[in-house]
Design a protein around this motif. Structure first.
Motif, short mmCIF file in Angstrom:
data_model
loop_
_atom_site.label_atom_id
_atom_site.label_comp_id
_atom_site.label_asym_id
_atom_site.label_seq_id
_atom_site.Cartn_x
_atom_site.Cartn_y
_atom_site.Cartn_z
N THR A 107 -92.67 -7.55 22.23
CA THR A 107 -93.26 -8.16 21.05
C THR A 107 -92.96 -9.65 21.07
N THR A 108 -93.58 -10.38 20.18
CA THR A 108 -93.31 -11.81 20.11
C THR A 108 -91.89 -12.11 19.65
N ALA A 109 -91.23 -11.16 19.00
CA ALA A 109 -89.86 -11.34 18.52
C ALA A 109 -88.82 -10.89 19.55
N GLY A 110 -89.24 -10.19 20.60
CA GLY A 110 -88.32 -9.65 21.59
C GLY A 110 -88.72 -8.23 21.94
N LEU A 111 -87.86 -7.54 22.66
CA LEU A 111 -88.14 -6.17 23.06
C LEU A 111 -87.81 -5.21 21.93
N LYS A 112 -88.83 -4.49 21.43
CA LYS A 112 -88.62 -3.51 20.38
C LYS A 112 -88.26 -2.18 21.04
N VAL A 113 -87.15 -1.59 20.60
CA VAL A 113 -86.65 -0.33 21.14
C VAL A 113 -86.61 0.69 20.01
N ASP A 114 -87.38 1.76 20.15
CA ASP A 114 -87.41 2.84 19.16
C ASP A 114 -86.98 4.12 19.85
N ALA A 115 -85.89 4.72 19.39
CA ALA A 115 -85.38 5.98 19.97
C ALA A 115 -85.49 7.10 18.96
N LYS A 116 -86.01 8.23 19.41
CA LYS A 116 -86.05 9.46 18.63
C LYS A 116 -85.37 10.53 19.48
N GLU A 164 -76.95 -2.28 33.58
CA GLU A 164 -77.45 -3.24 34.56
C GLU A 164 -78.22 -2.64 35.73
N LEU A 165 -77.94 -1.40 36.11
CA LEU A 165 -78.56 -0.81 37.29
C LEU A 165 -79.48 0.34 36.91
N GLY A 166 -80.42 0.63 37.76
CA GLY A 166 -81.41 1.67 37.50
C GLY A 166 -81.11 2.97 38.20
N SER A 167 -79.95 3.55 37.95
CA SER A 167 -79.59 4.83 38.55
C SER A 167 -78.85 5.70 37.55
N CYS A 168 -79.21 6.98 37.54
CA CYS A 168 -78.53 7.95 36.68
C CYS A 168 -77.61 8.86 37.50
N ASP A 169 -77.41 8.51 38.75
CA ASP A 169 -76.53 9.31 39.61
C ASP A 169 -75.09 9.27 39.07
N GLU A 170 -74.28 10.18 39.58
CA GLU A 170 -72.86 10.25 39.22
C GLU A 170 -72.66 10.35 37.70
N GLY A 217 -85.01 -12.19 23.07
CA GLY A 217 -84.77 -12.78 24.38
C GLY A 217 -84.87 -11.82 25.55
N VAL A 218 -85.12 -10.53 25.24
CA VAL A 218 -85.22 -9.50 26.27
C VAL A 218 -86.68 -9.05 26.35
N THR A 219 -87.15 -8.75 27.55
CA THR A 219 -88.50 -8.26 27.75
C THR A 219 -88.47 -6.98 28.58
N LEU A 220 -89.55 -6.23 28.49
CA LEU A 220 -89.72 -5.06 29.34
C LEU A 220 -90.09 -5.51 30.75
N LYS A 221 -91.11 -6.37 30.83
CA LYS A 221 -91.59 -6.86 32.12
C LYS A 221 -91.66 -8.38 32.08
N GLY A 222 -91.40 -9.02 33.21
CA GLY A 222 -91.51 -10.46 33.31
C GLY A 222 -90.39 -11.17 32.58
N GLY A 223 -90.37 -12.46 32.68
CA GLY A 223 -89.36 -13.25 32.01
C GLY A 223 -88.01 -13.19 32.72
N ASP A 224 -87.10 -13.98 32.24
CA ASP A 224 -85.77 -14.07 32.85
C ASP A 224 -84.89 -12.86 32.57
N HIS A 225 -85.14 -12.14 31.48
CA HIS A 225 -84.24 -11.07 31.05
C HIS A 225 -84.99 -9.77 30.81
N ASN A 226 -85.70 -9.31 31.84
CA ASN A 226 -86.45 -8.07 31.69
C ASN A 226 -85.60 -6.87 32.07
N VAL A 227 -85.92 -5.73 31.48
CA VAL A 227 -85.12 -4.51 31.68
C VAL A 227 -85.82 -3.46 32.52
N GLU A 228 -87.01 -3.74 33.02
CA GLU A 228 -87.71 -2.77 33.86
C GLU A 228 -86.83 -2.43 35.06
#
Length: 185
Positions: free
Chosen positions: A10-19, A35-41, A92-103
Motif C-alpha cells: 500500500t502507499t502507507a507500507g506493507l499491510k499484513v492481515d493474518a487470520k 530474514e531467510l526463506g526456509s521453514c526447515d529445522e 517502509g516495507v514492501t512485498l516486492k521491489g524497493g530496498d526492504h522487500n519481504v518476498e
C-alpha cells in the motif's frame, strides 16, 4: 495449517492481515517476518528477525524503522478455540521491489508472547512457518510437519480490486498499489 496471512503493498507500507485457526495454546504469540526463506529445522532455518537496519527489537508500527526490526509485528492473540487475527501496516516495507522487500522471506508464529525485550522478544520456539511468495497464496504449516519444496502453494492470488473514485485521504493511504500475496500459517 494455522490459517492465512495476506500481504498487500500500500502507499502507507506493507499491510499484513493474518487470520489464524487451530493454533495450540491460547494467549499471545510472537509474530514476525524472518530474514531467510526456509521453514526447515522446525522453522529455525528462517534465521533471525528481518532486520536490515540493525535496529533494536520493538514493534515496527509504533517504533518505526529506526526503533524496531522491519519484521517486528508484535503479537497475535489466540482465543481458546485456537483462532486469532492481527492486522498491521509495516511502514517502509514492501512485498516486492524497493530496498526492504519481504518476498522470499519466512513468516513465523512463535510459541510464546513477544515481551519486546532485547534482542528478539523472548518468544520461544517456532510453531508455524510459511514462505512469502508473490503473487501466490502460500500456506504456513505447523513446524512439526515436514515441508516439501513447493508444497506450500495452494492457489493463485486474486486480482487487486479497482479503487473507488470517492476515496478519502485515509483510504488512499492504505490502498493496494502493486502486489498482493497470501501466506498460510
Amino acid at each position: 495449517n494455522y490459517g492465512e496471512v495476506i500481504f498487500v503493498d500500500t502507499t502507507a507500507g506493507l499491510k499484513v492481515d493474518a487470520k489464524l485457526i487451530n493454533v495450540p495454546n491460547p494467549g499471545k504469540h510472537g509474530f514476525h517476518i524472518h530474514e531467510l526463506g526456509s521453514c526447515d529445522e522446525k522453522g529455525n532455518a528462517a534465521g533471525s528477525h528481518y532486520n536490515p537496519k540493525k535496529a533494536n527489537h520493538g514493534f515496527l508500527p509504533k517504533d518505526t524503522m529506526t526503533g524496531a526490526h522491519l519484521g517486528d509485528m508484535g503479537n497475535v492473540e489466540i482465543a481458546p478455540d485456537g483462532s486469532g487475527q492481527v492486522s498491521v501496516v509495516l511502514e517502509g516495507v514492501t512485498l516486492k521491489g524497493g530496498d526492504h522487500n519481504v518476498e522470499g522471506r519466512a513468516i513465523i508464529l512463535h510459541e510464546k508472547e513477544d515481551d519486546f525485550s532485547q534482542p528478539t522478544g523472548n518468544a520461544g520456539g517456532r510453531i508455524g512457518c510459511g514462505i512469502i511468495k508473490a503473487p501466490e497464496i502460500v500456506s504456513v504449516i505447523p513446524t512439526t510437519i515436514p515441508v516439501v519444496s513447493g508444497s506450500d502453494v495452494v492457489s493463485s492470488a486474486s486480482d487487486i480490486p479497482n479503487q473507488s473514485q470517492n476515496e478519502t485521504p485515509q483510504n488512499q493511504q492504505n490502498r493496494p498499489i502493486a502486489s498482493e500475496t497470501s501466506v498460510g500459517i
